[in-house]
Structure formats: C-alpha cells, structure tokens
Design a protein around this motif. Sequence first.
Motif, PDB file in Angstrom:
ATOM      1  N   PHE A  21       0.839  -1.202   0.000  1.00 41.28           N
ATOM      2  CA  PHE A  21       0.000   0.000   0.000  1.00 41.28           C
ATOM      3  C   PHE A  21       0.867   1.243   0.000  1.00 41.28           C
ATOM      4  CE2 PHE A  21      -2.068   3.481   2.199  1.00 41.28           C
ATOM      5  CZ  PHE A  21      -3.306   3.538   1.573  1.00 41.28           C
ATOM      6  N   ASP A  22       0.456   2.234  -0.784  1.00 42.48           N
ATOM      7  CA  ASP A  22       1.212   3.490  -0.887  1.00 42.48           C
ATOM      8  C   ASP A  22       0.236   4.656  -1.002  1.00 42.48           C
ATOM      9  OD1 ASP A  22       3.566   5.243  -1.691  1.00 42.48           O
ATOM     10  OD2 ASP A  22       2.387   5.345  -3.528  1.00 42.48           O
ATOM     11  N   GLY A  23       0.456   5.697  -0.205  1.00 41.49           N
ATOM     12  CA  GLY A  23      -0.367   6.890  -0.381  1.00 41.49           C
ATOM     13  C   GLY A  23      -1.004   7.410   0.886  1.00 41.49           C
ATOM     14  N   GLY A  24      -0.490   8.522   1.407  1.00 42.79           N
ATOM     15  CA  GLY A  24      -1.144   9.213   2.511  1.00 42.79           C
ATOM     16  C   GLY A  24      -0.732   8.791   3.906  1.00 42.79           C
ATOM     17  N   ILE A  25       0.192   7.845   4.044  1.00 47.21           N
ATOM     18  CA  ILE A  25       0.612   7.402   5.376  1.00 47.21           C
ATOM     19  C   ILE A  25       1.365   8.528   6.078  1.00 47.21           C
ATOM     20  CG2 ILE A  25       2.107   5.822   6.661  1.00 47.21           C
ATOM     21  CD1 ILE A  25      -0.210   4.313   5.606  1.00 47.21           C
ATOM     22  N   ARG A  26       0.823   8.978   7.194  1.00 41.85           N
ATOM     23  CA  ARG A  26       1.490  10.005   7.999  1.00 41.85           C
ATOM     24  C   ARG A  26       1.529   9.649   9.479  1.00 41.85           C
ATOM     25  NH1 ARG A  26       2.187  10.858   3.506  1.00 41.85           N
ATOM     26  NH2 ARG A  26       2.130  12.796   2.300  1.00 41.85           N
ATOM     27  N   ARG A  27       0.793   8.646   9.870  1.00 44.46           N
ATOM     28  CA  ARG A  27       0.720   8.221  11.273  1.00 44.46           C
ATOM     29  C   ARG A  27       0.835   6.706  11.381  1.00 44.46           C
ATOM     30  NH1 ARG A  27       0.779  11.837  15.681  1.00 44.46           N
ATOM     31  NH2 ARG A  27      -0.341  13.750  15.152  1.00 44.46           N
ATOM     32  N   GLY A  28       1.276   6.245  12.544  1.00 45.11           N
ATOM     33  CA  GLY A  28       1.282   4.810  12.784  1.00 45.11           C
ATOM     34  C   GLY A  28      -0.113   4.219  12.723  1.00 45.11           C
ATOM     35  N   SER A  29      -1.114   5.005  13.103  1.00 41.16           N
ATOM     36  CA  SER A  29      -2.497   4.527  13.012  1.00 41.16           C
ATOM     37  C   SER A  29      -2.928   4.352  11.564  1.00 41.16           C
ATOM     38  CB  SER A  29      -3.444   5.496  13.724  1.00 41.16           C
ATOM     39  OG  SER A  29      -3.324   6.813  13.199  1.00 41.16           O
ATOM     40  N   ASP A  30      -2.361   5.141  10.629  1.00 40.13           N
ATOM     41  CA  ASP A  30      -2.641   4.941   9.201  1.00 40.13           C
ATOM     42  C   ASP A  30      -2.108   3.589   8.753  1.00 40.13           C
ATOM     43  OD1 ASP A  30      -3.629   7.553   9.181  1.00 40.13           O
ATOM     44  OD2 ASP A  30      -1.748   8.400   8.462  1.00 40.13           O
ATOM     45  N   VAL A  31      -0.914   3.237   9.223  1.00 41.90           N
ATOM     46  CA  VAL A  31      -0.335   1.930   8.898  1.00 41.90           C
ATOM     47  C   VAL A  31      -1.256   0.822   9.397  1.00 41.90           C
ATOM     48  CG1 VAL A  31       1.643   0.398   9.213  1.00 41.90           C
ATOM     49  CG2 VAL A  31       2.006   2.880   9.033  1.00 41.90           C
ATOM     50  N   PHE A  32      -1.719   0.956  10.636  1.00 37.28           N
ATOM     51  CA  PHE A  32      -2.623  -0.034  11.233  1.00 37.28           C
ATOM     52  C   PHE A  32      -3.873  -0.205  10.374  1.00 37.28           C
ATOM     53  CE2 PHE A  32      -5.932  -1.614  13.962  1.00 37.28           C
ATOM     54  CZ  PHE A  32      -5.310  -2.427  14.896  1.00 37.28           C
ATOM     55  N   LYS A  33      -4.464   0.904   9.936  1.00 39.98           N
ATOM     56  CA  LYS A  33      -5.697   0.848   9.149  1.00 39.98           C
ATOM     57  C   LYS A  33      -5.470   0.172   7.800  1.00 39.98           C
ATOM     58  CE  LYS A  33      -7.584   5.019  11.334  1.00 39.98           C
ATOM     59  NZ  LYS A  33      -7.907   6.453  11.159  1.00 39.98           N
ATOM     60  N   ALA A  34      -4.346   0.480   7.139  1.00 42.52           N
ATOM     61  CA  ALA A  34      -4.055  -0.158   5.856  1.00 42.52           C
ATOM     62  C   ALA A  34      -3.856  -1.665   6.027  1.00 42.52           C
ATOM     63  CB  ALA A  34      -2.816   0.478   5.229  1.00 42.52           C
ATOM     64  N   LEU A  35      -3.144  -2.061   7.078  1.00 45.55           N
ATOM     65  CA  LEU A  35      -2.946  -3.485   7.341  1.00 45.55           C
ATOM     66  C   LEU A  35      -4.277  -4.167   7.672  1.00 45.55           C
ATOM     67  CD1 LEU A  35       0.303  -3.349   9.520  1.00 45.55           C
ATOM     68  CD2 LEU A  35       0.133  -3.900   7.088  1.00 45.55           C
ATOM     69  N   ALA A  36      -5.127  -3.470   8.411  1.00 48.11           N
ATOM     70  CA  ALA A  36      -6.424  -4.037   8.777  1.00 48.11           C
ATOM     71  C   ALA A  36      -7.297  -4.269   7.547  1.00 48.11           C
ATOM     72  CB  ALA A  36      -7.137  -3.120   9.763  1.00 48.11           C
TER      73      ALA A  36
ATOM     74  N   SER B  98      -4.923  -1.039  20.872  1.00 43.09           N
ATOM     75  CA  SER B  98      -5.997  -1.759  20.189  1.00 43.09           C
ATOM     76  C   SER B  98      -6.123  -3.200  20.651  1.00 43.09           C
ATOM     77  CB  SER B  98      -5.757  -1.734  18.667  1.00 43.09           C
ATOM     78  OG  SER B  98      -5.686  -0.404  18.196  1.00 43.09           O
ATOM     79  N   GLY B  99      -5.150  -3.662  21.434  1.00 46.10           N
ATOM     80  CA  GLY B  99      -5.186  -5.030  21.924  1.00 46.10           C
ATOM     81  C   GLY B  99      -4.598  -6.046  20.969  1.00 46.10           C
ATOM     82  N   VAL B 100      -3.605  -5.623  20.169  1.00 41.88           N
ATOM     83  CA  VAL B 100      -2.983  -6.495  19.172  1.00 41.88           C
ATOM     84  C   VAL B 100      -1.492  -6.599  19.468  1.00 41.88           C
ATOM     85  CG1 VAL B 100      -2.648  -6.938  16.721  1.00 41.88           C
ATOM     86  CG2 VAL B 100      -4.619  -5.631  17.474  1.00 41.88           C
ATOM     87  N   VAL B 101      -0.945  -7.818  19.430  1.00 42.39           N
ATOM     88  CA  VAL B 101       0.475  -7.978  19.758  1.00 42.39           C
ATOM     89  C   VAL B 101       1.339  -8.318  18.544  1.00 42.39           C
ATOM     90  CG1 VAL B 101       0.072  -8.606  22.160  1.00 42.39           C
ATOM     91  CG2 VAL B 101       0.127 -10.395  20.398  1.00 42.39           C
ATOM     92  N   ASN B 102       0.744  -8.629  17.398  1.00 41.23           N
ATOM     93  CA  ASN B 102       1.560  -8.870  16.205  1.00 41.23           C
ATOM     94  C   ASN B 102       0.807  -8.450  14.949  1.00 41.23           C
ATOM     95  OD1 ASN B 102       0.003 -11.239  15.182  1.00 41.23           O
ATOM     96  ND2 ASN B 102       0.789 -12.208  17.037  1.00 41.23           N
ATOM     97  N   ILE B 103       1.573  -8.233  13.887  1.00 39.01           N
ATOM     98  CA  ILE B 103       1.021  -7.724  12.639  1.00 39.01           C
ATOM     99  C   ILE B 103      -0.017  -8.672  12.046  1.00 39.01           C
ATOM    100  CG2 ILE B 103       1.601  -7.082  10.261  1.00 39.01           C
ATOM    101  CD1 ILE B 103       2.524  -5.064  12.380  1.00 39.01           C
ATOM    102  N   GLN B 104       0.213  -9.962  12.182  1.00 41.88           N
ATOM    103  CA  GLN B 104      -0.654 -10.966  11.560  1.00 41.88           C
ATOM    104  C   GLN B 104      -2.079 -10.941  12.127  1.00 41.88           C
ATOM    105  OE1 GLN B 104       2.535 -11.625  12.736  1.00 41.88           O
ATOM    106  NE2 GLN B 104       3.287 -11.347  10.630  1.00 41.88           N
ATOM    107  N   ASN B 105      -2.249 -10.401  13.324  1.00 47.95           N
ATOM    108  CA  ASN B 105      -3.573 -10.379  13.954  1.00 47.95           C
ATOM    109  C   ASN B 105      -4.355  -9.094  13.709  1.00 47.95           C
ATOM    110  OD1 ASN B 105      -3.317 -12.949  14.961  1.00 47.95           O
ATOM    111  ND2 ASN B 105      -2.576 -12.294  16.968  1.00 47.95           N
ATOM    112  N   ILE B 106      -3.779  -8.183  12.926  1.00 46.53           N
ATOM    113  CA  ILE B 106      -4.500  -6.956  12.573  1.00 46.53           C
ATOM    114  C   ILE B 106      -5.445  -7.274  11.422  1.00 46.53           C
ATOM    115  CG2 ILE B 106      -4.290  -4.586  11.751  1.00 46.53           C
ATOM    116  CD1 ILE B 106      -1.488  -4.505  12.926  1.00 46.53           C
TER     117      ILE B 106
END
Length: 325
Positions: free
Chosen positions: A244-259, A301-309
């Motif tokens: 994913f590429d475009g608009g990432i400015r926060r760690g929460s943006d990363v979380f949302k894209a992964l989700a 958010s209660g998540v401990v690894n990337i795979q569980n997002i």
Amino acid sequence: MANEIPITVEHVEAIARQRLPKNVLDYYASGADDQTAVKRNRTDFDRLYILPRVLRDVAKVDTSTRLLGHTYPLPIGIAPTAMQKLVSGGAAGYEALVLTVDTPVLGNRLNERLNPLVLPKGLKLANIASLYGQKEGNPTSNRTLMNARSAKEATEILRAMGDQAHSASLTWGETIKFLRQNTSLKIILKGILAPEDADLAIEHGADALIVSNHGGRQLDSAPSTIQALPEIVAIVRRRIPVIFDGGIRRGSDVFKALALGADFVLVGRPTLWGLAFDGRNGVETVINILERELSRTMALSGVVNIQNINQAFLRHLEGGRLSKI
C-alpha cells in the motif's frame, strides 16, 4: 522550529517546507489539477475508526513481518521517489524492480507548471543524460510535454522527444514478459487501483503489486488508495503481496491499511521531508516516529503482532453510526 526535535511526521514536513526552494517543494508536494486526490489520500483515513479491544496482554508488541522472502522489523518501507538528490546527496541500493504503470504521460501538475523545476548545477537525470545527452540544468522533455497548449504543439514535442518520452504503448501482453526475460529481480507493479488490473498482474506473473495513485500526481479524479485497497485485496486473495502506498502520515494509518488487507506499506513524501530535515538521520527519524506510533496503536488496540490486525478492528461512519467495514 528548525531547532526543535520533531515528534510527528507532520512536524518533519513543516521543517522541510521551511528549508526547500519553492520549485523543489512544489515538485514534491503538489498533485495534479485541483489536488483533490492528494487530499483524499489523507482525509479518507480519517473516515476509518479503530475499535480497540481491552484486557489483553500487550506487554510485548511485535511489529515484524515477512515480505517476498525477507523478514523486516516493520511493515513499512520507503516508496520509490524521483530525484532525491534535490534534498540529499545520498544513494540507495535495490533488490527488486518496481515498474510504475500509471504514467503513460505525466499528470497535469499545475504548481510544477507555474514553478518549473530546473535541476540545480551539478545534478542531472543520469539515465536520460547517458542515453540522450541531456544538458545539465534542463527540464526533461516529458515535463515540456506537460506544458503543451494544443494538440498540435503536443504532437511536435512528442516528435522531437523520440525515445525520451514516457512510453504510452506498454501492454500486459509484452511488458512483464520482457522484464522477466531481462532481469532475475522480483517484479513489482506500482500504480494499481482497479481490481481487474490486480487480477491481470497475477495472471501475467508479477511478484507483488503496489496500490498507488502516484501520490495524487497523475489522475486527480482517481480514488484514494485507502478507498481502492479493499476491492484489490478481495480479488488478490493473498496470491501475491499487496503493498500500500499513499497518505501514510501516522502509525495509526499503517494499522488501518494493514487491517484492510495490505501486507506492507510504503512512505514516499515523508522520507523526502526526512532527507531535507537531516539526511539519513532525518529518514530514520521519520521511520522511528512511525514505529513508535504503530507499536502504541497496536497496544492500545489489543494487538500484539502484525498478523492479527484485521477488519474486525475497523469501523466507519454510516448514517451517523459506526458500522463494520
């Protein structure tokens, strides 16, 4: 502000904006036409809400992930960006070939047209200069074409450009086949927005694809990348990585894209702001900021690894109420 230690990516950008010449800033920051795609890439993140889960053991948060056979400490990479020497003298290596597929011609970048970018003394586009003898300081012919005022003028510019022009004749049937015959590197297609094109990318043998609207610099009426992501993820079905590429400015943006199903995200402009701020250290500052924000977002958010997002953590506003994605 220039002497402050930045604590957000936006803070790094603010410092960079103070330091860069206007034509360089316009080249990096601007989008096409009314720049609505640039804005949507950011504002559409704000339409997504993270629904946190509580009373989970988040004492050890692991942000590492795997992509194309490699393990990375973060699901965040640096997007391909042009002419980095305008903000830094450094260089970088590569392990994959990224083909930008959304640029048969340059988008209508009004700020660039009003404030043309002419490379400063000592800088040149090495690939064009070696092949076509580009003169130092001159803009590329592709940017000259962007300023054509009529079809006749555009035709004359194209005729004079010859092989220097961006190829507008690349096709699915020939392009990836040609690259595969001439490189052993992984082939990644950057600029996919339509789910049908994601399916074609897999059919023709791409190793990965990047959901991107070129930072809003090509077609201003294109959707934001976070809007386009779910449909592409649904059709890819994990057959190849979706980046994913475009608009990432926060760690929460990363979380949302992964989700929403992205396997990895890229940041482009923020790394350029980091280079302008403090060279390599500035880029590390940007990545460290995003890492801390992502790790904190995961814990909250209660998540401990990337795979569980996943999508279960997301909601969006619909009729004034929070609804599942």
